[in-house]
Design a protein around this motif. Structure first.
Motif, PDB file in Angstrom:
ATOM      1  N   LEU A 255      15.384   3.116   3.978  1.00 17.00           N
ATOM      2  CA  LEU A 255      14.348   2.106   4.202  1.00 17.00           C
ATOM      3  C   LEU A 255      13.244   2.569   5.149  1.00 17.00           C
ATOM      4  O   LEU A 255      12.062   2.445   4.821  1.00 17.00           O
ATOM      5  CB  LEU A 255      14.972   0.804   4.696  1.00 17.00           C
ATOM      6  CG  LEU A 255      15.235  -0.230   3.608  1.00 17.00           C
ATOM      7  CD1 LEU A 255      15.663  -1.555   4.220  1.00 17.00           C
ATOM      8  CD2 LEU A 255      14.007  -0.437   2.729  1.00 17.00           C
ATOM      9  N   PRO A 256      13.581   3.108   6.330  1.00 13.45           N
ATOM     10  CA  PRO A 256      12.504   3.575   7.208  1.00 13.45           C
ATOM     11  C   PRO A 256      11.640   4.630   6.535  1.00 13.45           C
ATOM     12  O   PRO A 256      10.429   4.685   6.739  1.00 13.45           O
ATOM     13  CB  PRO A 256      13.260   4.172   8.394  1.00 13.45           C
ATOM     14  CG  PRO A 256      14.577   3.506   8.392  1.00 13.45           C
ATOM     15  CD  PRO A 256      14.895   3.234   6.956  1.00 13.45           C
ATOM     16  N   TYR A 257      12.272   5.454   5.675  1.00 14.88           N
ATOM     17  CA  TYR A 257      11.546   6.527   5.012  1.00 14.88           C
ATOM     18  C   TYR A 257      10.457   5.978   4.086  1.00 14.88           C
ATOM     19  O   TYR A 257       9.368   6.534   3.978  1.00 14.88           O
ATOM     20  CB  TYR A 257      12.533   7.395   4.212  1.00 14.88           C
ATOM     21  CG  TYR A 257      11.954   8.719   3.772  1.00 14.88           C
ATOM     22  CD1 TYR A 257      12.085   9.845   4.584  1.00 14.88           C
ATOM     23  CD2 TYR A 257      11.290   8.847   2.561  1.00 14.88           C
ATOM     24  CE1 TYR A 257      11.558  11.059   4.191  1.00 14.88           C
ATOM     25  CE2 TYR A 257      10.757  10.048   2.163  1.00 14.88           C
ATOM     26  CZ  TYR A 257      10.893  11.161   2.982  1.00 14.88           C
ATOM     27  OH  TYR A 257      10.361  12.358   2.602  1.00 14.88           O
ATOM     28  N   VAL A 258      10.772   4.845   3.403  1.00 14.92           N
ATOM     29  CA  VAL A 258       9.823   4.321   2.405  1.00 14.92           C
ATOM     30  C   VAL A 258       9.154   3.030   2.870  1.00 14.92           C
ATOM     31  O   VAL A 258       8.514   2.346   2.073  1.00 14.92           O
ATOM     32  CB  VAL A 258      10.524   4.042   1.060  1.00 14.92           C
ATOM     33  CG1 VAL A 258      11.097   5.312   0.487  1.00 14.92           C
ATOM     34  CG2 VAL A 258      11.592   2.983   1.215  1.00 14.92           C
ATOM     35  N   ARG A 259       9.274   2.718   4.164  1.00 11.39           N
ATOM     36  CA  ARG A 259       8.901   1.386   4.627  1.00 11.39           C
ATOM     37  C   ARG A 259       7.509   0.936   4.154  1.00 11.39           C
ATOM     38  O   ARG A 259       7.344  -0.077   3.506  1.00 11.39           O
ATOM     39  CB  ARG A 259       8.978   1.333   6.149  1.00 11.39           C
ATOM     40  CG  ARG A 259       8.932  -0.070   6.694  1.00 11.39           C
ATOM     41  CD  ARG A 259       9.194  -0.087   8.171  1.00 11.39           C
ATOM     42  NE  ARG A 259       8.244   0.761   8.885  1.00 11.39           N
ATOM     43  CZ  ARG A 259       8.433   1.213  10.128  1.00 11.39           C
ATOM     44  NH1 ARG A 259       9.544   0.924  10.760  1.00 11.39           N
ATOM     45  NH2 ARG A 259       7.537   1.964  10.714  1.00 11.39           N
ATOM     46  N   ARG A 260       6.541   1.778   4.454  1.00  7.16           N
ATOM     47  CA  ARG A 260       5.160   1.371   4.134  1.00  7.16           C
ATOM     48  C   ARG A 260       4.963   1.180   2.642  1.00  7.16           C
ATOM     49  O   ARG A 260       4.404   0.180   2.192  1.00  7.16           O
ATOM     50  CB  ARG A 260       4.175   2.437   4.636  1.00  7.16           C
ATOM     51  CG  ARG A 260       4.051   2.462   6.124  1.00  7.16           C
ATOM     52  CD  ARG A 260       2.935   3.399   6.489  1.00  7.16           C
ATOM     53  NE  ARG A 260       1.670   2.698   6.448  1.00  7.16           N
ATOM     54  CZ  ARG A 260       0.881   2.605   7.521  1.00  7.16           C
ATOM     55  NH1 ARG A 260       1.250   3.148   8.660  1.00  7.16           N
ATOM     56  NH2 ARG A 260      -0.239   1.968   7.445  1.00  7.16           N
ATOM     57  N   SER A 261       5.441   2.139   1.870  1.00  7.50           N
ATOM     58  CA  SER A 261       5.256   2.037   0.424  1.00  7.50           C
ATOM     59  C   SER A 261       5.987   0.825  -0.133  1.00  7.50           C
ATOM     60  O   SER A 261       5.528   0.189  -1.090  1.00  7.50           O
ATOM     61  CB  SER A 261       5.773   3.291  -0.268  1.00  7.50           C
ATOM     62  OG  SER A 261       5.392   4.418   0.468  1.00  7.50           O
ATOM     63  N   ALA A 262       7.156   0.506   0.472  1.00  4.55           N
ATOM     64  CA  ALA A 262       7.919  -0.643  -0.019  1.00  4.55           C
ATOM     65  C   ALA A 262       7.112  -1.922   0.168  1.00  4.55           C
ATOM     66  O   ALA A 262       7.116  -2.798  -0.707  1.00  4.55           O
ATOM     67  CB  ALA A 262       9.253  -0.744   0.715  1.00  4.55           C
ATOM     68  N   ILE A 263       6.400  -2.001   1.297  1.00  8.47           N
ATOM     69  CA  ILE A 263       5.555  -3.192   1.500  1.00  8.47           C
ATOM     70  C   ILE A 263       4.490  -3.253   0.409  1.00  8.47           C
ATOM     71  O   ILE A 263       4.198  -4.309  -0.147  1.00  8.47           O
ATOM     72  CB  ILE A 263       4.904  -3.164   2.905  1.00  8.47           C
ATOM     73  CG1 ILE A 263       6.011  -3.239   3.957  1.00  8.47           C
ATOM     74  CG2 ILE A 263       3.944  -4.326   3.069  1.00  8.47           C
ATOM     75  CD1 ILE A 263       5.522  -3.071   5.368  1.00  8.47           C
ATOM     76  N   GLY A 264       3.963  -2.093   0.053  1.00  6.69           N
ATOM     77  CA  GLY A 264       2.989  -2.033  -1.034  1.00  6.69           C
ATOM     78  C   GLY A 264       3.580  -2.557  -2.331  1.00  6.69           C
ATOM     79  O   GLY A 264       2.946  -3.342  -3.053  1.00  6.69           O
ATOM     80  N   ALA A 265       4.826  -2.158  -2.635  1.00  2.75           N
ATOM     81  CA  ALA A 265       5.486  -2.602  -3.863  1.00  2.75           C
ATOM     82  C   ALA A 265       5.616  -4.122  -3.875  1.00  2.75           C
ATOM     83  O   ALA A 265       5.382  -4.785  -4.890  1.00  2.75           O
ATOM     84  CB  ALA A 265       6.864  -1.957  -3.970  1.00  2.75           C
ATOM     85  N   VAL A 266       5.972  -4.673  -2.717  1.00  2.00           N
ATOM     86  CA  VAL A 266       6.129  -6.115  -2.602  1.00  2.00           C
ATOM     87  C   VAL A 266       4.797  -6.821  -2.857  1.00  2.00           C
ATOM     88  O   VAL A 266       4.719  -7.835  -3.557  1.00  2.00           O
ATOM     89  CB  VAL A 266       6.666  -6.460  -1.193  1.00  2.00           C
ATOM     90  CG1 VAL A 266       6.599  -7.950  -0.948  1.00  2.00           C
ATOM     91  CG2 VAL A 266       8.087  -5.954  -1.054  1.00  2.00           C
ATOM     92  N   MET A 267       3.724  -6.210  -2.311  1.00  2.00           N
ATOM     93  CA  MET A 267       2.403  -6.812  -2.487  1.00  2.00           C
ATOM     94  C   MET A 267       1.988  -6.821  -3.955  1.00  2.00           C
ATOM     95  O   MET A 267       1.326  -7.755  -4.418  1.00  2.00           O
ATOM     96  CB  MET A 267       1.364  -6.039  -1.672  1.00  2.00           C
ATOM     97  CG  MET A 267       1.565  -6.174  -0.182  1.00  2.00           C
ATOM     98  SD  MET A 267       1.315  -7.859   0.353  1.00  2.00           S
ATOM     99  CE  MET A 267       0.523  -7.610   1.912  1.00  2.00           C
ATOM    100  N   LEU A 268       2.381  -5.788  -4.707  1.00  2.00           N
ATOM    101  CA  LEU A 268       2.069  -5.762  -6.136  1.00  2.00           C
ATOM    102  C   LEU A 268       2.721  -6.954  -6.833  1.00  2.00           C
ATOM    103  O   LEU A 268       2.119  -7.616  -7.680  1.00  2.00           O
ATOM    104  CB  LEU A 268       2.559  -4.456  -6.765  1.00  2.00           C
ATOM    105  CG  LEU A 268       1.722  -3.223  -6.469  1.00  2.00           C
ATOM    106  CD1 LEU A 268       2.352  -2.000  -7.122  1.00  2.00           C
ATOM    107  CD2 LEU A 268       0.298  -3.399  -6.978  1.00  2.00           C
ATOM    108  N   GLY A 269       3.971  -7.235  -6.472  1.00  2.00           N
ATOM    109  CA  GLY A 269       4.670  -8.399  -7.016  1.00  2.00           C
ATOM    110  C   GLY A 269       3.942  -9.676  -6.652  1.00  2.00           C
ATOM    111  O   GLY A 269       3.747 -10.566  -7.484  1.00  2.00           O
ATOM    112  N   LEU A 270       3.501  -9.750  -5.412  1.00  2.00           N
ATOM    113  CA  LEU A 270       2.784 -10.931  -4.925  1.00  2.00           C
ATOM    114  C   LEU A 270       1.496 -11.129  -5.730  1.00  2.00           C
ATOM    115  O   LEU A 270       1.153 -12.239  -6.122  1.00  2.00           O
ATOM    116  CB  LEU A 270       2.464 -10.756  -3.441  1.00  2.00           C
ATOM    117  CG  LEU A 270       1.894 -11.952  -2.704  1.00  2.00           C
ATOM    118  CD1 LEU A 270       2.878 -13.103  -2.731  1.00  2.00           C
ATOM    119  CD2 LEU A 270       1.572 -11.593  -1.262  1.00  2.00           C
ATOM    120  N   GLY A 271       0.812 -10.003  -5.982  1.00  2.00           N
ATOM    121  CA  GLY A 271      -0.433 -10.073  -6.750  1.00  2.00           C
ATOM    122  C   GLY A 271      -0.193 -10.678  -8.122  1.00  2.00           C
ATOM    123  O   GLY A 271      -0.980 -11.492  -8.605  1.00  2.00           O
TER     124      GLY A 271
END
Lengths: 320, 334
Positions: A226-242
């Motif tokens: 999780l720490p390794y991909v933290r930032r990108s994971a937030i991006g993935a979540v935002m795509l879902g939100l979009g």
């Protein structure tokens, strides 16, 4: 390479055949990119121009009032705007834990034989047309939701309690929460698939070293992956939100379609997209049309902001 | 022979129309039957809603527009349009109350408007009980179900409530979409039918054909003369018979008519240009002329009400007097 002369004497440099096509290639690609950008600018521009009469006439009231009255020609978009944000956030809250579980299972636990079938099943969910989710939601899901969730929660609430407040509304299976649940099913595959790809980018040697020093799978996930991909994971979540923000047909079927602020999770509401889908064809006056276009502009701004944040986070260095 | 038929098909005129969704089923049925009898003309009708139909005819992208909400006389004159009724339909209240059989509950406009205003919130309300002595009504909270999309059905329904209730008229008004004081919206007649079916204690309004198809529990309504009547073909036709279609708009309210007439009955209209620029107008009128003559059975089969003969005659006379191509009348009455 040997063909190129080491010294630049009077010799002509031989250029590879077809090099003269490069400017043409640049022109074609450049045109394609410009076309796309100008289409985007055109959409924003026409939304703004179309929505301007409503925005300039109602000013701030358009964002703060939930008074939507086509007979008097008064339009306040707060109901749909708030409804859009609530359903998007709720659906994300519901979808994220499940998507996370799916992704972790596929990467860490899944026997290789099952990996493909589960992956395909998740992707199939993404391929189901929105209208199908809507029909299924209204005719199959809503009655079940009413009998199994809404009725027990409403009837078990003590008078005056917080439970009574949160779960107030019409117990018929459609409403804010029902729409959010349907939405969460729709955005789940996007988030799950992106998270899985992200987890796979964690170098095997990093994870294996963690296992090597005696970490459990859970510890590896929480402290390494999780720490390794933290930032990108937030991006993935935002795509879902979009996607949740702009979803139209499925939501229209099941959200209950009332313009006022929802009073509880089971109450009817509306989103920007559902309002436009419902009313655009029969908009009764120019101001009505303009108000709907202005709502479209607001949705565009919200979605654009979300996607811009997602891109910024996805594009940032992986070791965030 | 074969050669001639195929030649006729290749030469078929395509007439475009767009508008109201409510009459779409009967129009397509008529197009189909007309096309068999007249292979030279083909119709393409897009049911994009009354508002869309008006926009399309004003943009001159279609030969005729269709609308449930009649265009005002001023707008007709301003745009050089001619309007005529094509067919009629009935709208009825439907309820979901366990134990209440279809057609047994009696309602009047006062109670209906107070229910839709959110003033009557329980089915045990004494005013409902007073209209229904002897009927066992469960004490459920009332849930109002309305259309979420703009619709001609909503226009007719709210016009009826506004006609009968001063409070509804001043607080809500009549339009294809209004600010509903209470309730939930369903998309389309189907959506309203589905939400009513799924919500015990609910009341909604749908076109007759949808109440029929979805086996919903309809109610009786108090008519103009104070009698409680059932929504059926007879009471719809009694309302239709009261229509007086006159120039310039040929629109006629059939709401709350005397003589055992279902109080929420309404025509749906067609818009064409008075000054035609090509042969399309003649084809449109020829089609509706045919439909008035031969389309009644199909209309009844689909739960629509055909125009009464007097209204058809008035419309035909209107065509002959108003619609022209290069100064010559397009339709000559026989």
């Amino acid at each position: 390479m040997t063909a190129l002369p080491a010294k630049t004497g009077g010799m002509t440099r031989t250029r590879p055949k077809g090099a003269s096509f490069d400017p043409l290639f640049l022109l074609v690609c450049g045109t394609a990119a410009t076309l796309l950008l100008s289409a985007l600018a055109g959409i924003v521009g026409s939304l703004l121009i179309g929505g301007w009469p409503a925005l300039s006439h109602f000013k701030l009231d358009f964002f703060t009032s939930s008074d939507w009255d086509p007979v008097q020609d008064i339009y306040g978009g707060a109901g749909p705007i708030v409804g859009t944000l609530i359903t998007a956030v709720l659906s994300l809250a519901l979808a994220l834990p499940i998507a996370f579980g799916v992704a972790v299972f596929l990467v860490e636990f899944c026997p290789p034989v099952l990996r493909r079938p589960i992956g395909i099943a998740v992707e199939l969910l993404a391929g189901v047309p929105s209208i199908v989710y809507g029909m299924w939601g209204l005719f199959i899901f809503a009655p079940l939701f009413r009998d199994l969730v809404e009725m027990p929660l409403i009837s078990s609430a003590p008078a005056g309690s917080l439970q009574e407040k949160i779960f107030s509304g019409i117990p018929n299976g459609s409403g804010i929460l029902a729409a959010s649940i349907i939405l969460s099913v729709m955005i789940l595959p996007y988030i799950a698939a992106t998270l899985r790809e992200l987890f796979l980018t964690v170098p095997a040697k990093v994870r294996e070293s963690a296992y090597g020093v005696g970490c459990t799978t859970m510890e590896v996930i929480w402290s390494v992956t999780l720490p390794y991909v933290r930032r990108s994971a937030i991006g993935a979540v935002m795509l879902g939100l979009g996607r949740a923000l702009g979803e139209t047909m499925a939501v229209t079927f099941i959200i209950g379609n009332s313009h006022a602020f929802p009073k509880g999770l089971f109450d009817g509401g509306s989103t920007i997209a559902s309002t436009i889908a419902n009313e655009f064809a029969e908009a009764s006056s120019d101001m009505h049309t303009s108000a709907l276009i202005a709502l479209g502009f607001v949705l565009f701004v919200i979605t654009f902001a979300v996607l811009a944040i997602a891109r910024a986070l996805l594009g940032a260095p992986k070791h965030g | 022979m074969v050669l001639m038929t195929s030649f006729a098909f290749a030469d078929a005129v395509l007439i475009n129309g767009a508008g109201a969704t409510f009459p779409y089923p009967i129009y397509s049925k008529w197009f189909d039957e007309y096309g068999k009898a007249n292979p030279g003309t083909q119709f393409n009708y897009q049911s994009i809603g009354s508002g869309g139909g008006i926009k399309q005819i004003l943009a001159k992208t279609v030969a005729f527009g269709a609308t449930d909400k009649p265009m005002s006389d001023e707008d007709l004159v301003k745009n050089g349009l001619f309007q005529f009724p094509a067919v009629m339909g009935g709208i009825l209240p439907v309820v979901n109350l366990p134990g209440v059989q279809p057609g047994t509950m009696k309602l009047d406009a006062d109670v209906l408007s107070d229910i839709f205003l959110g003033k009557i919130t329980k089915w045990s309300d004494p005013r409902i009980a007073a209209l229904n002595p002897g009927l066992k009504i469960p004490n459920w909270p009332v849930t109002v179900v309305h259309r979420s999309d703009g619709s001609g059905t909503t226009y007719v329904w709210t016009s009826y409530l506004a006609l009968k209730s001063a409070e509804w008229k001043s607080k809500v008004g009549a339009n294809t979409d209004v600010k509903w004081p209470v309730g939930q919206g369903g998309k389309g007649n189907d959506g309203v039918a589905a939400v009513v079916k799924q919500t015990p204690g609910s009341i909604g309004y749908v076109e007759y054909v949808f109440a029929h198809a979805n086996k919903l529990t309809h109610t009786q309504l108090k008519d103009h003369d104070g009698q409680f009547i059932q929504p059926d073909f007879e009471t719809f036709q009694n309302a239709a018979a009261r229509a007086t279609f006159k120039a310039p708009g040929y629109s006629s309210s059939l709401l709350d008519q005397p003589g055992k007439a279902w109080p929420v009955t309404s025509p749906t209209y067609i818009l064409v240009y008075k000054k035609q620029t090509n042969a399309d107008g003649a084809a449109v009128l020829a089609f509706f002329d045919w439909a008035f003559k031969n389309g009644d059975a199909a209309a009844r089969q689909l739960d629509y009400i055909p125009l009464p003969p007097s209204a058809e005659a008035a419309v035909r006379a209107g065509w002959a007097a108003n619609i022209s191509l290069n100064g010559k009348p397009v339709y000559i009455s026989k």
